[in-house]
Design an enzyme around this catalytic site. Sequence first.
Site, mmCIF file in Angstrom:
data_model
loop_
_atom_site.group_PDB
_atom_site.id
_atom_site.type_symbol
_atom_site.label_atom_id
_atom_site.label_comp_id
_atom_site.label_asym_id
_atom_site.label_seq_id
_atom_site.Cartn_x
_atom_site.Cartn_y
_atom_site.Cartn_z
ATOM 1 N NE ARG A 277 29.209 72.108 -64.312
ATOM 2 C CZ ARG A 277 29.696 71.910 -65.516
ATOM 3 N NH1 ARG A 277 30.252 70.746 -65.838
ATOM 4 N NH2 ARG A 277 29.643 72.845 -66.436
ATOM 5 N NE ARG B 7 22.164 75.517 -61.173
ATOM 6 C CZ ARG B 7 23.358 75.413 -61.771
ATOM 7 N NH1 ARG B 7 23.962 74.253 -61.822
ATOM 8 N NH2 ARG B 7 23.943 76.461 -62.316
ATOM 9 C CG ASN C 63 26.739 79.225 -71.732
ATOM 10 O OD1 ASN C 63 26.385 78.117 -71.314
ATOM 11 N ND2 ASN C 63 28.000 79.496 -71.968
ATOM 12 C CE LYS C 64 28.076 78.884 -65.154
ATOM 13 N NZ LYS C 64 27.116 79.003 -64.023
ATOM 14 C CG ASP D 281 22.958 76.543 -68.814
ATOM 15 O OD1 ASP D 281 24.077 76.896 -69.221
ATOM 16 O OD2 ASP D 281 22.785 75.705 -67.907
ATOM 17 C CB ALA E 176 21.977 72.788 -69.599
HETATM 18 O O1 MRU Z 1 26.402 76.381 -63.547
HETATM 19 P P1 MRU Z 1 26.749 75.277 -64.495
HETATM 20 O O2 MRU Z 1 28.110 74.725 -64.296
HETATM 21 O O3 MRU Z 1 25.677 74.210 -64.542
HETATM 22 O O4 MRU Z 1 26.747 75.991 -65.922
HETATM 23 C C1 MRU Z 1 27.047 75.237 -67.063
HETATM 24 C C2 MRU Z 1 27.077 76.034 -68.298
HETATM 25 O O5 MRU Z 1 26.843 77.224 -68.308
HETATM 26 C C3 MRU Z 1 27.340 75.304 -69.582
HETATM 27 O O6 MRU Z 1 27.993 76.130 -70.488
HETATM 28 C C4 MRU Z 1 26.012 74.852 -70.197
HETATM 29 O O7 MRU Z 1 25.246 74.164 -69.258
HETATM 30 C C5 MRU Z 1 26.202 74.008 -71.381
HETATM 31 S S1 MRU Z 1 26.999 72.481 -71.021
HETATM 32 C C6 MRU Z 1 26.882 71.446 -72.343
#
Ligand code: MRU
Length: 338
Positions: A46, A86, A243-244, A233, A48
């Site tokens: 996981r 995703r 983002n998350k 993301d 991005a």
């Molecule tokens: O659901 P995830 O764990 O894939 O989400 C990850 C994130 O939201 C990160 O902040 C994002 O991918 C950037 S990682 C360099």
Amino acid sequence: MEEVVPILYDGELSLLDQRRLPFKEEWVRVSGAQDTAQAIQQMVVRGAPAIGVAAAYGAAMEFRRASACGDLDDIEKRLAVLLGARPTAYNLQYAVKRVLAAARRAEANGDDPALAAEDEARRIDLENRKAAERMGELGATLISDGDSVMTICNTGSLAIGYLGSALGAIKAAWRHGKNIHVYALETRPWLQGARLTVYELQKEGIPFTLIVDSASAITIQRKGVRSVFVGADRIVADGRTANKIGTYTLSIVAKAHGIPFYVVAPTSTIQLEKTDMALEERPPEEVTSIGGVKISTAGDAVYNPVFDVTPPQNITAIVTERGIARPPYQDSLKIMLS
Ligand code: MRU
């Protein structure tokens, strides 16, 4: 300092199973588009950029498997499963399209498409790690000695390789001798902050405090947090950043307290040509149970978006491997990518 490596490729792909961390370090092997897509969908890998790298190798492996019998159009159809794994991570679309384009170019030139696909996947992997190194250095210039910083989710080596993106900036500042303290949000429901960011901070020896997501405001107010660092993301032309889940809330809290809010991401996360933000929603069970233990009787009465969108007016700067973009992002991102 040895970095955590989430992805290894030796003709097949080994993925460090991030669902098991921090208590178990187990690897999952995949060998084609279908099982790579499944591993991405199920959160084995996981973050991005790491999703993009895994998908690039997944696509390349599909070309190799199919090269004896496969027509490129057939293979392209089989790659659709990767693109849907995703939907928010733009790096995934970016990587699969690049691998496909490399294979098509090779075919047109009479070269081996499978070999070209594999070379392109390796290139994307390397570019990611180089981007992480550069972003880390640039992001670290925004952190001063003595700062407390806040972050959400996991944006470290596990999510991109090398140092990471937002967490990479924090690690680079620490490695430069800056005395810092990190407030890490636990990041419900997958707990990437509590499980993965803490794991990386502990390996690095960086002082930290873990907080629940809803403690961000009081922590900024009472603990003297100086800035917020997050990953991305997908970033679109006007600077809107997916983002998350909880990142948007955090940006509002940062703004209300007058502290800078920085996004750190490689340029492979930026989608300049379109403005769509496909926001992934995941199953209710991820909210109604924790670690396989049921904690709610809500059943399906759950809304579980796993990303949100932070508006550009809440973002102080966007750090990429090519530089630091400031508002208005409509102009600065275009110049950065030109
Ligand atoms: O659901 P995830 O764990 O894939 O989400 C990850 C994130 O939201 C990160 O902040 C994002 O991918 C950037 S990682 C360099």
